[in-house]
Design an enzyme around this catalytic site. Structure first.
Site, short mmCIF file in Angstrom:
data_model
loop_
_atom_site.label_atom_id
_atom_site.label_comp_id
_atom_site.label_asym_id
_atom_site.label_seq_id
_atom_site.Cartn_x
_atom_site.Cartn_y
_atom_site.Cartn_z
N GLN A 179 0.83 -1.21 0.00
CA GLN A 179 0.00 0.00 0.00
C GLN A 179 0.87 1.26 0.00
O GLN A 179 0.46 2.29 -0.53
CB GLN A 179 -0.92 0.02 1.23
CG GLN A 179 -2.06 -0.97 1.19
CD GLN A 179 -1.70 -2.29 1.84
OE1 GLN A 179 -0.54 -2.68 1.84
NE2 GLN A 179 -2.69 -2.98 2.39
N ASP A 193 -6.62 1.76 12.37
CA ASP A 193 -7.83 1.01 12.02
C ASP A 193 -8.79 0.93 13.19
O ASP A 193 -9.99 0.78 13.02
CB ASP A 193 -7.45 -0.39 11.55
CG ASP A 193 -6.89 -0.31 10.15
OD1 ASP A 193 -5.69 0.01 10.01
OD2 ASP A 193 -7.66 -0.48 9.19
N LYS A 211 -1.65 -0.97 10.24
CA LYS A 211 -1.00 -1.93 9.35
C LYS A 211 0.23 -2.57 9.99
O LYS A 211 1.02 -1.89 10.65
CB LYS A 211 -0.61 -1.22 8.06
CG LYS A 211 0.09 -2.06 7.01
CD LYS A 211 -0.67 -3.30 6.61
CE LYS A 211 -2.08 -3.01 6.14
NZ LYS A 211 -2.92 -4.24 6.12
O1 MRU Z 1 -5.21 -3.39 4.96
P1 MRU Z 1 -5.50 -1.92 4.71
O2 MRU Z 1 -4.86 -1.39 3.48
O3 MRU Z 1 -6.99 -1.66 4.77
O4 MRU Z 1 -4.84 -1.20 5.95
C1 MRU Z 1 -4.99 0.20 6.05
C2 MRU Z 1 -4.25 0.82 7.17
O5 MRU Z 1 -3.61 0.16 7.96
C3 MRU Z 1 -4.38 2.31 7.31
O6 MRU Z 1 -3.24 2.85 7.86
C4 MRU Z 1 -5.57 2.62 8.23
O7 MRU Z 1 -6.73 1.97 7.80
C5 MRU Z 1 -5.83 4.08 8.30
S1 MRU Z 1 -6.44 4.72 6.78
C6 MRU Z 1 -6.73 6.37 6.96
#
Ligand code: MRU
Length: 357
Positions: free
Chosen positions: A205, A246, A257
């Site tokens: 990502q 999250d 993450k």
């Molecule tokens: O697995 P993902 O790509 O959904 O993980 C996203 C993250 O860890 C982001 O840092 C988190 O959701 C914050 S987004 C503003």
């Protein structure tokens, strides 16, 4: 630069719909393609495969997912129990980001009023999230600049060098971004130095999405492997780390993450601030501490294969927790639209139990 809309709703005047419109984030940066989800199966699949991802974007996808269930229910003659069972599937499509359940629940309050009311709730949620991102970004930039002036002394001309992990930008939200929103705010104030974006194994990502957003914005940035973060931080190449979340538990522990915890530990050792930027919709008062956060365990194949090719021996299984929990004591500041909280020391260190496959 036109603002990115990762999630949207179409009434169906174009080819497909009514349905949820998503930028397919699995294809970026190579291809910018929009997909329309018109069935609950498509919504659940898009959330599971990370076509749409990032906590606040998942909130919007949850709300519009309810709208998809209502629209499909109308076409298929579903009972209200069936619609509710299908909504539950959307709510449970990913477990860690509390925003998904929150977005679903917010739209469900309008279920009895029909499709238009549910869609309107989704749009209201999006507007609220965008406003929250803008406000929290200003709070975050103010806090960072104040902290840097305190450390470097007044009159210092700061160019703030930032490390970030994963993608907490416009793609992960309803627009602007959280952690990357703070970065953008610093950029707009003319005080941003280089951004170090961790590539974010295994689904990249950081490399694919954060770098794409920073390039569009003309921000000076590099992508580094996750394993470089500790030496970048201890080597004095960055002034601050800013990440999203999250789920933030009541005691301030924050899930983000996988790899975020290592960034926080390195920042603590180097004595630089580690900041979590997220809207209040990511704070879950019903989750007491990090121990209570359900960490998504994804398919090990994502770790031991890349683009269909094995990167480990065929018999070797991957271990693939998608998130980790940073204890509150390692977080210098939690930045929301309501202001800044400094969790500081004295909090119990709590790690969530990890399910092993
Ligand atoms: O697995 P993902 O790509 O959904 O993980 C996203 C993250 O860890 C982001 O840092 C988190 O959701 C914050 S987004 C503003």
């Amino acid at each position: 630069v036109e603002e990115i809309r990762a999630v949207d709703w179409t009434h169906g005047d174009d080819d497909a719909g009514p349905g949820m419109v998503l930028i397919d984030q699995t294809l970026l940066p190579g291809e910018e393609r929009r997909v329309v989800c018109v069935t609950v199966d498509e919504v659940v699949d898009a959330i599971s495969r990370l076509v749409v991802r990032g906590a606040p974007a998942l909130g919007a996808a949850g709300a519009f997912g309810v709208a998809v269930a209502v629209a499909q229910g109308q076409r298929s003659g579903w009972s209200s129990e069936t619609v509710r069972a299908q909504v539950q599937r959307v709510r449970e499509a990913r477990p860690t980001a509390v925003n998904l359940a929150w977005g679903v629940d917010r739209a469900v309050t309008r279920l009895e009023q029909g499709l238009d009311a549910v869609v309107a709730e989704g749009r209201a949620l999006m507007a609220d999230d965008l406003a929250a991102n803008r406000t929290l970004s200003r709070h975050g930039a103010d806090w960072i600049l104040r902290r840097i002036t305190e450390t470097a002394g007044a009159g210092a001309e700061p160019r703030v060098r930032v490390l970030t992990h994963c993608n907490a930008g416009a793609l992960a939200t309803t627009g602007w971004g959280t952690a990357l929103g703070v970065v953008r705010e610093l950029h707009e104030r003319g005080v941003l130095g280089r951004v170090y974006a961790d590539e974010t194994r295994p689904l990249l990502q950081g490399a694919r999405l954060t770098a794409w957003e920073l390039a569009r914005l003309g921000v000076d940035h590099v992508v580094q492997v996750d394993a470089a973060a500790a030496s970048t931080i201890l080597g004095g190449h960055v002034d601050v780390a800013v990440v999203g979340a999250d789920r933030i538990a009541a005691n301030g522990d924050a899930a983000n993450k996988i790899g975020t915890l290592g960034v926080a530990l390195a920042c603590a050792d180097a004595g630089i601030p580690f900041i979590v930027a997220a809207p209040l919709s990511t704070v879950d008062p019903r989750t007491a501490s990090g121990r209570d956060i359900h960490i998504e365990l994804r398919d090990g194949a994502e770790v031991v294969r890349w683009a269909g090719t094995a990167t480990a021996p065929a018999a070797t299984e991957g271990f693939n927790p998608a998130f980790d929990v940073t204890p509150a004591r390692l977080i210098s500041a939690i930045v929301t639209e309501a202001g800044v909280v400094e969790p500081g020391d004295g909090t119990e260190t709590i790690y969530p139990p990890l399910e092993h496959p």
